[in-house]
Design a protein around this motif. Structure first.
Motif, PDB file in Angstrom:
ATOM      1  N   ARG A 129      31.798 -13.327 -17.665  1.00 49.21           N
ATOM      2  CA  ARG A 129      30.574 -13.338 -17.260  1.00 49.21           C
ATOM      3  C   ARG A 129      29.267 -13.151 -17.770  1.00 49.21           C
ATOM      4  NH1 ARG A 129      33.959  -8.964 -14.886  1.00 49.21           N
ATOM      5  NH2 ARG A 129      34.515 -10.094 -12.483  1.00 49.21           N
ATOM      6  N   GLY A 130      28.163 -13.502 -17.472  1.00 45.17           N
ATOM      7  CA  GLY A 130      27.005 -13.696 -18.014  1.00 45.17           C
ATOM      8  C   GLY A 130      26.051 -13.740 -17.047  1.00 45.17           C
ATOM      9  N   VAL A 131      25.090 -13.706 -17.426  1.00 46.91           N
ATOM     10  CA  VAL A 131      23.529 -14.621 -17.340  1.00 46.91           C
ATOM     11  C   VAL A 131      23.217 -15.551 -17.353  1.00 46.91           C
ATOM     12  CG1 VAL A 131      21.210 -13.881 -16.570  1.00 46.91           C
ATOM     13  CG2 VAL A 131      22.663 -12.428 -15.592  1.00 46.91           C
ATOM     14  N   VAL A 132      22.947 -17.014 -16.861  1.00 50.28           N
ATOM     15  CA  VAL A 132      21.764 -17.248 -17.763  1.00 50.28           C
ATOM     16  C   VAL A 132      20.697 -17.641 -17.442  1.00 50.28           C
ATOM     17  CG1 VAL A 132      21.650 -20.058 -17.444  1.00 50.28           C
ATOM     18  CG2 VAL A 132      24.399 -18.976 -17.397  1.00 50.28           C
ATOM     19  N   ILE A 133      19.825 -17.631 -18.366  1.00 53.30           N
ATOM     20  CA  ILE A 133      18.343 -17.776 -17.324  1.00 53.30           C
ATOM     21  C   ILE A 133      17.744 -19.220 -18.299  1.00 53.30           C
ATOM     22  CG2 ILE A 133      15.882 -17.469 -18.062  1.00 53.30           C
ATOM     23  CD1 ILE A 133      17.514 -14.966 -19.132  1.00 53.30           C
ATOM     24  N   ILE A 134      16.415 -20.100 -16.690  1.00 58.03           N
ATOM     25  CA  ILE A 134      16.543 -21.621 -16.764  1.00 58.03           C
ATOM     26  C   ILE A 134      15.259 -21.222 -17.092  1.00 58.03           C
ATOM     27  CG2 ILE A 134      16.597 -23.776 -16.291  1.00 58.03           C
ATOM     28  CD1 ILE A 134      19.544 -23.716 -14.841  1.00 58.03           C
ATOM     29  N   VAL A 135      14.308 -22.206 -17.610  1.00 56.73           N
ATOM     30  CA  VAL A 135      12.758 -21.708 -17.679  1.00 56.73           C
ATOM     31  C   VAL A 135      11.879 -22.998 -16.993  1.00 56.73           C
ATOM     32  CG1 VAL A 135      10.309 -22.377 -18.066  1.00 56.73           C
ATOM     33  CG2 VAL A 135      12.664 -20.556 -19.351  1.00 56.73           C
ATOM     34  N   ARG A 136      11.871 -23.197 -15.575  1.00 56.12           N
ATOM     35  CA  ARG A 136      11.384 -24.901 -15.440  1.00 56.12           C
ATOM     36  C   ARG A 136       9.693 -24.286 -14.981  1.00 56.12           C
ATOM     37  NH1 ARG A 136      16.184 -27.025 -12.980  1.00 56.12           N
ATOM     38  NH2 ARG A 136      17.949 -25.886 -12.328  1.00 56.12           N
ATOM     39  N   HIS A 137       9.902 -25.660 -15.528  1.00 60.16           N
ATOM     40  CA  HIS A 137       8.423 -26.205 -15.089  1.00 60.16           C
ATOM     41  C   HIS A 137       8.131 -26.957 -13.778  1.00 60.16           C
ATOM     42  CE1 HIS A 137       4.885 -29.162 -15.378  1.00 60.16           C
ATOM     43  NE2 HIS A 137       4.532 -28.207 -15.824  1.00 60.16           N
ATOM     44  N   SER A 138       6.855 -26.625 -13.117  1.00 60.24           N
ATOM     45  CA  SER A 138       6.627 -27.001 -11.289  1.00 60.24           C
ATOM     46  C   SER A 138       5.424 -27.486 -11.951  1.00 60.24           C
ATOM     47  CB  SER A 138       6.970 -25.844 -10.449  1.00 60.24           C
ATOM     48  OG  SER A 138       5.991 -24.502 -10.715  1.00 60.24           O
ATOM     49  N   LYS A 139       4.465 -27.294 -10.709  1.00 62.40           N
ATOM     50  CA  LYS A 139       3.358 -28.226 -10.198  1.00 62.40           C
ATOM     51  C   LYS A 139       1.973 -26.714 -10.221  1.00 62.40           C
ATOM     52  CE  LYS A 139       3.320 -31.634  -7.253  1.00 62.40           C
ATOM     53  NZ  LYS A 139       3.134 -32.031  -5.899  1.00 62.40           N
ATOM     54  N   LYS A 140       2.809 -25.728 -10.247  1.00 61.24           N
ATOM     55  CA  LYS A 140       2.717 -23.906 -10.483  1.00 61.24           C
ATOM     56  C   LYS A 140       2.450 -23.675 -12.067  1.00 61.24           C
ATOM     57  CE  LYS A 140       2.829 -22.491  -6.288  1.00 61.24           C
ATOM     58  NZ  LYS A 140       2.842 -21.609  -4.811  1.00 61.24           N
ATOM     59  N   GLY A 141       2.924 -24.038 -13.334  1.00 60.27           N
ATOM     60  CA  GLY A 141       3.734 -23.658 -13.978  1.00 60.27           C
ATOM     61  C   GLY A 141       4.995 -23.740 -14.398  1.00 60.27           C
ATOM     62  N   TYR A 142       5.278 -23.027 -15.245  1.00 57.07           N
ATOM     63  CA  TYR A 142       6.277 -22.591 -16.633  1.00 57.07           C
ATOM     64  C   TYR A 142       7.559 -21.279 -16.133  1.00 57.07           C
ATOM     65  CZ  TYR A 142       6.550 -26.322 -19.676  1.00 57.07           C
ATOM     66  OH  TYR A 142       5.793 -27.450 -20.081  1.00 57.07           O
ATOM     67  N   ARG A 143       8.558 -20.838 -14.657  1.00 59.42           N
ATOM     68  CA  ARG A 143       8.785 -19.951 -14.349  1.00 59.42           C
ATOM     69  C   ARG A 143      10.464 -19.951 -14.878  1.00 59.42           C
ATOM     70  NH1 ARG A 143      12.185 -21.305  -9.221  1.00 59.42           N
ATOM     71  NH2 ARG A 143      11.155 -22.899  -8.748  1.00 59.42           N
ATOM     72  N   PRO A 144      11.099 -18.555 -14.760  1.00 53.58           N
ATOM     73  CA  PRO A 144      12.701 -18.390 -14.751  1.00 53.58           C
ATOM     74  C   PRO A 144      13.512 -18.208 -13.827  1.00 53.58           C
ATOM     75  CG  PRO A 144      11.163 -16.415 -15.356  1.00 53.58           C
ATOM     76  CD  PRO A 144       9.926 -17.282 -15.115  1.00 53.58           C
ATOM     77  N   GLU A 145      14.181 -19.330 -13.673  1.00 52.40           N
ATOM     78  CA  GLU A 145      15.402 -18.232 -13.316  1.00 52.40           C
ATOM     79  C   GLU A 145      16.757 -17.994 -13.456  1.00 52.40           C
ATOM     80  OE1 GLU A 145      16.405 -22.510 -11.142  1.00 52.40           O
ATOM     81  OE2 GLU A 145      14.230 -22.377 -10.293  1.00 52.40           O
ATOM     82  N   PHE A 146      16.862 -17.046 -12.659  1.00 49.96           N
ATOM     83  CA  PHE A 146      17.906 -15.969 -13.092  1.00 49.96           C
ATOM     84  C   PHE A 146      19.546 -16.389 -12.132  1.00 49.96           C
ATOM     85  CE2 PHE A 146      14.164 -14.108 -14.350  1.00 49.96           C
ATOM     86  CZ  PHE A 146      14.427 -14.166 -15.605  1.00 49.96           C
ATOM     87  N   HIS A 147      20.288 -17.363 -13.122  1.00 44.65           N
ATOM     88  CA  HIS A 147      21.281 -17.089 -12.476  1.00 44.65           C
ATOM     89  C   HIS A 147      23.164 -16.975 -12.998  1.00 44.65           C
ATOM     90  CE1 HIS A 147      19.873 -21.181 -10.644  1.00 44.65           C
ATOM     91  NE2 HIS A 147      19.043 -20.907 -12.004  1.00 44.65           N
ATOM     92  N   GLY A 148      23.404 -15.927 -12.236  1.00 37.43           N
ATOM     93  CA  GLY A 148      24.474 -15.590 -12.351  1.00 37.43           C
ATOM     94  C   GLY A 148      25.841 -16.423 -13.261  1.00 37.43           C
ATOM     95  N   ALA A 149      26.441 -16.511 -14.106  1.00 34.43           N
ATOM     96  CA  ALA A 149      27.462 -17.143 -15.009  1.00 34.43           C
ATOM     97  C   ALA A 149      28.917 -16.449 -15.121  1.00 34.43           C
ATOM     98  CB  ALA A 149      27.179 -17.890 -16.024  1.00 34.43           C
TER      99      ALA A 149
END
Length: 222
Positions: A129-149
């Protein structure tokens, strides 16, 4: 030795539902019959567990690329059935059954599968088990997404042949205890005056099919 039956515990005269023959019915309510009832249930659980593993082996031989979900489902049923024997009401003690360190270690492997993987969430090695953090870019800037892995391993949980040998040993131990109890109860049954009277009446019937059936109810102790 089981205690003698009281008058309140004896029931006589019933008609057999299959061939309508007269018979005798006795009810036992001592601790040995309670234990015997639990042993019958435990043997049934282990035989069911063994049947699941045998089914895994036969299916894997018959179908190449068998879906791991099917294999895992059968293993889960086997593990849960095995685990029931080490909980109430029978609550077997592994150290009384398995004498070698290897057998006790294998028992613990199955127990851990039940307690930390199948029956409850835990830290079993089959699940990472773990947590994956993905930083995405959008028109509003960068934001992190958190996903259980997590990686849930599928397929055979343990070696099937070793597991079947382990189950076979447990069944042998349970059957030995059952034979000891039934031998003790059998002496009480055959010393019971009502049973002896029924046997005499049956013999006097000159070999007829009267009194062929004696039904014994094993009731849990109060």
């Amino acid at each position: 030795m089981p205690r003698k039956l009281s008058q309140e515990e004896r029931k006589v005269s019933f008609r057999h539902t299959i061939d309508k023959l007269d018979g005798l019915k006795l009810e036992f309510t001592d601790s040995q019959t309670d234990r015997l009832s639990n042993l019958f249930q435990a043997v049934d659980d282990i035989e069911r567990a063994s049947a699941c593993i045998k089914k895994v082996v036969s299916l894997q031989r018959a179908f190449k690329g068998l879906d791991d979900l099917v294999v895992s489902a059968l293993w889960q049923k086997a593990v849960m059935s095995y685990g029931r024997c080490f909980n109430r009401p029978i609550k077997l003690q592994a150290t009384s059954i398995y004498k070698s360190p290897e057998a006790l270690a294998f028992h613990q492997e199955i127990k851990d599968l039940r307690d930390k993987y199948i029956g409850h969430q835990g830290s079993h090695q089959r699940t990472a088990r773990g947590v994956v953090i993905i930083v995405r870019h959008s028109k509003k800037g960068y934001r992190p997404e958190f996903h259980g892995a997590g990686i849930g391993q599928m397929g055979n949980y343990l070696n099937p042949a070793q597991t079947l040998r382990h189950f076979k040993l447990l069944i042998a131990v349970l059957n030995a205890e059952m034979q000891s109890i039934t031998a003790s109860l059998g002496r009480v049954v055959m010393d019971e005056p009502m049973v002896l009277r029924w046997i005499v009446r049956r013999e006097k019937a000159n070999g007829s099919k009267l009194f062929d059936h004696i039904e014994l109810d094993l009731l849990p102790a109060d």
